[in-house]
Design a protein around this motif. Structure first.
Motif, short mmCIF file in Angstrom:
data_model
loop_
_atom_site.label_atom_id
_atom_site.label_comp_id
_atom_site.label_asym_id
_atom_site.label_seq_id
_atom_site.Cartn_x
_atom_site.Cartn_y
_atom_site.Cartn_z
N ASP A 1 -10.11 5.16 -1.31
CA ASP A 1 -9.58 5.58 -3.02
C ASP A 1 -8.03 6.06 -1.67
N LYS A 2 -8.17 6.70 -0.84
CA LYS A 2 -6.77 7.79 -0.44
C LYS A 2 -5.83 7.08 0.25
N THR A 3 -6.48 5.44 1.14
CA THR A 3 -5.05 4.89 1.45
C THR A 3 -4.66 3.35 0.56
N ILE A 4 -5.40 3.66 -0.69
CA ILE A 4 -5.56 2.68 -1.32
C ILE A 4 -3.38 2.99 -2.05
N SER A 5 -4.02 4.76 -2.31
CA SER A 5 -2.74 5.13 -2.74
C SER A 5 -1.80 5.58 -2.27
N GLN A 6 -1.72 5.19 -1.05
CA GLN A 6 -0.22 5.18 -0.08
C GLN A 6 -0.04 4.07 -0.17
N LEU A 7 -0.10 2.69 -0.82
CA LEU A 7 0.02 1.17 -0.11
C LEU A 7 0.89 1.28 -1.54
N SER A 8 2.01 0.66 -1.27
CA SER A 8 2.54 -0.68 -2.57
C SER A 8 2.18 -1.70 -2.86
N GLU A 9 2.35 -2.79 -3.40
CA GLU A 9 2.25 -3.61 -4.43
C GLU A 9 2.04 -4.75 -2.97
N LYS A 10 3.36 -4.94 -2.15
CA LYS A 10 3.15 -6.15 -1.21
C LYS A 10 2.19 -5.48 -0.84
N GLU B 1 -10.37 -15.62 -2.77
CA GLU B 1 -8.89 -16.00 -2.73
C GLU B 1 -7.95 -14.11 -3.26
N ASP B 2 -6.93 -14.37 -2.63
CA ASP B 2 -5.90 -13.79 -3.12
C ASP B 2 -5.32 -13.85 -4.29
N ASP B 3 -6.15 -13.55 -5.53
CA ASP B 3 -5.62 -13.42 -6.89
C ASP B 3 -5.67 -12.90 -7.78
N VAL B 4 -5.29 -11.56 -6.84
CA VAL B 4 -4.85 -10.12 -7.63
C VAL B 4 -3.97 -10.14 -7.38
N SER B 5 -3.47 -9.33 -9.32
CA SER B 5 -1.67 -9.85 -9.19
C SER B 5 -0.97 -8.71 -9.32
N SER B 6 -1.74 -6.95 -9.58
CA SER B 6 -1.19 -5.97 -8.97
C SER B 6 -2.15 -4.89 -8.47
N GLN C 1 -2.52 -2.22 -9.24
CA GLN C 1 -3.23 -1.67 -10.55
C GLN C 1 -4.59 -2.85 -11.23
N GLU C 2 -4.44 -3.46 -11.14
CA GLU C 2 -5.24 -4.21 -11.41
C GLU C 2 -6.90 -4.43 -10.00
N MET C 3 -6.29 -4.31 -8.64
CA MET C 3 -7.16 -3.92 -7.67
C MET C 3 -7.68 -2.87 -7.84
N ILE C 4 -7.14 -1.93 -8.50
CA ILE C 4 -7.70 -0.80 -8.08
C ILE C 4 -8.70 -0.60 -9.53
N THR C 5 -8.44 -1.66 -10.52
CA THR C 5 -9.76 -1.71 -11.51
C THR C 5 -10.42 -2.31 -11.03
N ILE C 6 -10.61 -3.81 -10.80
CA ILE C 6 -11.96 -4.56 -9.51
C ILE C 6 -12.95 -3.76 -8.30
N TRP C 7 -11.87 -2.23 -7.82
CA TRP C 7 -12.43 -1.87 -7.31
C TRP C 7 -13.56 -0.59 -7.58
N GLU C 8 -12.66 -0.16 -9.02
CA GLU C 8 -13.42 0.61 -9.70
C GLU C 8 -14.82 0.89 -9.46
N ARG C 9 -14.70 -0.95 -10.96
CA ARG C 9 -15.78 -1.07 -11.28
C ARG C 9 -17.61 -1.66 -10.75
N GLY C 10 -16.93 -1.99 -9.24
CA GLY C 10 -17.69 -2.23 -8.11
C GLY C 10 -18.43 -0.51 -8.24
N TRP C 11 -17.76 -0.10 -7.56
CA TRP C 11 -17.39 1.43 -7.00
C TRP C 11 -18.70 2.48 -7.99
#
Length: 177
Positions: free
Chosen positions: A23-32, A80-85, A87-97
């Motif tokens: 979480d702390k790493t992801i919070s530091q990262l940009s969309e790119k 496959e890197d089809d994550v659009s944003s 925020q979408e990645m965080i939603t996917i991440w949170e669901r698993g956790w």
């Protein structure tokens, strides 16, 4: 003290700690940043997060009663890197956790020696927990490493800063006094 319940408490805290590093790493990262990868053989943070979530959903859904490799899982698609944003990645991440942590919260001491299956192989619940802890720590370590490389000088450390070990120890000791 009940050893099994103490183990479950500790392992929940460890999984939460591993998640916190991600979480702390992801919070530091940009969309790119979440889509960066060194080469074609490498995975981006978005892919790693998707893979972790897919694994968690498969392994921890109906944990005690069904094989941990669900027929609904499409493991190859996780890479496959089809994550659009972000925020979408965080939603996917949170669901698993959330599925993992909810399942752990429902386990009891007597569950630890029960047998479950993963890809048809028998494991005790205790073995399965340890297997997944190693797997998730490995991948979250990759996320942290990639994030650290991308952020370079602007990286906000997640642990004791280099050269600050003694200072950190003194602060801890003073707080206990």
């Amino acid at each position: 003290m009940d050893l099994g319940n103490e183990y479950l408490k500790i392992v929940r805290e460890r999984f939460e700690s591993v998640k916190d590093l991600g979480d702390k790493t992801i919070s530091q990262l940009s969309e790119k940043d979440i889509h960066w990868k060194l080469n074609e053989a490498s995975n981006s943070i978005a892919i790693i997060a998707k893979h972790l979530s897919g694994n968690m959903i498969s392994r921890w859904s109906n944990f005690l009663t069904t094989d941990g490799e669900k027929s609904s899982r499409n493991r190859d698609q996780e890479f496959e890197d089809d994550v659009s944003s972000k925020q979408e990645m965080i939603t996917i991440w949170e669901r698993g956790w959330n599925i993992l942590l909810d399942t752990l919260n429902g386990l009891e001491n007597q569950d630890l020696l029960k047998n479950i299956t993963i890809r048809g192989g028998r494991h005790t619940v205790l073995e399965a927990i340890e297997r997944q802890m190693a797997h998730y720590s490995y991948h979250v370590g990759q996320i942290v490493y990639i994030g650290k490389q991308l952020k370079d000088e602007s990286w906000e450390t997640l642990s004791i800063p280099k050269g600050k070990s003694e200072e950190y120890l003194q602060e801890k000791l003073e707080k206990r006094s």
